[in-house]
Structure formats: C-alpha cells, structure tokens
Write a protein that holds these residues in place. Structure first.
Motif, short mmCIF file in Angstrom:
data_model
loop_
_atom_site.label_atom_id
_atom_site.label_comp_id
_atom_site.label_asym_id
_atom_site.label_seq_id
_atom_site.Cartn_x
_atom_site.Cartn_y
_atom_site.Cartn_z
N GLU A 127 1.63 -1.40 0.12
CA GLU A 127 0.09 -0.04 0.33
C GLU A 127 0.76 1.44 0.00
OE1 GLU A 127 -0.71 -1.61 3.62
OE2 GLU A 127 -1.65 -3.38 1.89
N VAL A 128 2.23 1.05 0.35
CA VAL A 128 3.36 2.49 0.64
C VAL A 128 3.30 2.78 -0.57
CG1 VAL A 128 5.82 3.06 1.50
CG2 VAL A 128 4.18 1.82 2.54
N PHE A 129 3.52 1.67 -2.08
CA PHE A 129 3.89 2.14 -3.29
C PHE A 129 2.75 3.83 -3.48
CE2 PHE A 129 6.34 -1.70 -2.87
CZ PHE A 129 7.37 -0.68 -2.63
N ASP A 130 1.71 3.00 -3.06
CA ASP A 130 0.31 4.41 -3.66
C ASP A 130 0.60 5.60 -3.19
OD1 ASP A 130 -1.19 1.76 -4.33
OD2 ASP A 130 -2.49 2.17 -3.11
N LEU A 131 1.23 6.07 -1.92
CA LEU A 131 1.70 6.82 -1.83
C LEU A 131 2.93 7.40 -3.29
CD1 LEU A 131 2.13 9.28 0.17
CD2 LEU A 131 3.51 7.92 1.33
N MET A 132 3.50 6.91 -3.02
CA MET A 132 4.46 7.16 -3.57
C MET A 132 4.15 7.01 -5.16
SD MET A 132 8.15 4.36 -3.14
CE MET A 132 8.61 4.51 -4.49
N THR A 133 3.65 6.23 -5.95
CA THR A 133 2.75 6.30 -7.58
C THR A 133 2.07 7.73 -7.38
OG1 THR A 133 2.18 3.65 -7.18
CG2 THR A 133 1.40 5.04 -8.61
N LYS A 134 0.92 7.90 -6.36
CA LYS A 134 0.69 9.45 -6.58
C LYS A 134 1.11 10.71 -6.75
CE LYS A 134 -3.45 7.35 -4.35
NZ LYS A 134 -4.59 7.52 -2.76
N TRP A 135 2.61 10.47 -5.98
CA TRP A 135 2.98 11.82 -6.11
C TRP A 135 3.31 11.28 -7.14
CZ3 TRP A 135 8.43 12.22 -6.51
CH2 TRP A 135 9.28 13.74 -6.57
N ILE A 136 4.28 10.53 -7.72
CA ILE A 136 5.10 10.59 -9.29
C ILE A 136 4.07 10.69 -10.19
CG2 ILE A 136 6.34 8.52 -10.77
CD1 ILE A 136 7.10 7.74 -8.13
N GLU A 137 3.01 10.40 -10.21
CA GLU A 137 1.98 10.21 -11.54
C GLU A 137 1.47 12.35 -11.07
OE1 GLU A 137 -0.41 9.46 -14.30
OE2 GLU A 137 1.14 8.16 -13.01
N ARG A 138 1.60 13.21 -10.15
CA ARG A 138 1.11 14.24 -10.75
C ARG A 138 2.20 14.96 -11.37
NH1 ARG A 138 0.93 16.17 -5.21
NH2 ARG A 138 3.52 15.56 -4.56
#
Length: 120
Positions: A75-86
C-alpha cells in the motif's frame, strides 16, 4: 528523523541493498536469513536495513511459529505512485505544449551538403 511518510519511503529506498530486499519481498514473504543470502553482509546489517524499511512503512514482520517472516506492505507504493503520477502528468503537459509549438513552426529546408573535399 524525517517526519513525512513520503520522504521516509524515498529515503529508505535510496539504498540499493534495501531496494533489492524490497524487490525480493515483492515475490513473497521471506525471513531475515533468506533476505541476507544474496548479500555479503551480516544478519545484523540486514536487520538494520529491515528496521529502516519498517520505519518507513514498507515492510512488517509477523510470527509464524519459530519463523519471523518479513512482509512487503505494498500500500505504501500507492503513496509514491500518486506523487510520481502528479509530476508525470505535468511533464507530459509540457511536452504536449512543446509539440504544439514545434508543429506550428515552419519547416526548414534541409541544410546544404558540405563542400567537396571536406569531412562530414
């Protein structure tokens, strides 16, 4: 100690050994000994790496009889993915604007060939 969760995650993943451990855990849970196997480091060093990953929320440990498997908290990767995706979306928008500018520019003719007897 870094306070915000995203910074802790990126800081934990800055080390190649920890990234390798995370990659191994993406396959499935593993013990400290199993995680240490590919590295020329002590179990204590692996435990320290795991502590950093655990503090960042990337892994958790459980107890299964005598075994203490380490589990990847995906689930922690969701946090990273959202930041990178932005930032990916912002970069793509800039590239689209650049493409529009380049398309609007008149095409130039090909440069003349170099004079004979000179290197190209």
């Amino acid at each position: 100690m870094v306070a915000d969760p995203l910074s802790r995650v990126f800081s934990a993943l800055a080390d190649p050994t920890r990234r390798d451990m995370v990659a191994r855990l993406a396959i499935g849970d593993a013990t400290v000994s199993e995680l240490a196997a590919p590295f020329d480091v002590s179990l204590q060093a692996v435990s320290k790496h795991l502590k950093v990953l655990e503090d960042a929320g990337l892994v958790s440990r459980s107890r299964d009889a005598q075994r203490r498997p380490v589990h990847l908290e995906a689930e922690v990767f969701d946090l990273m993915t959202k930041w990178i995706e932005r930032y990916r979306r912002r970069a793509e928008a800039r590239y689209r604007r650049l493409d529009d500018v380049l398309r609007s520019m008149p095409e130039e003719s090909a440069p003349p060939p170099p004079p004979e007897g000179t290197a190209s």
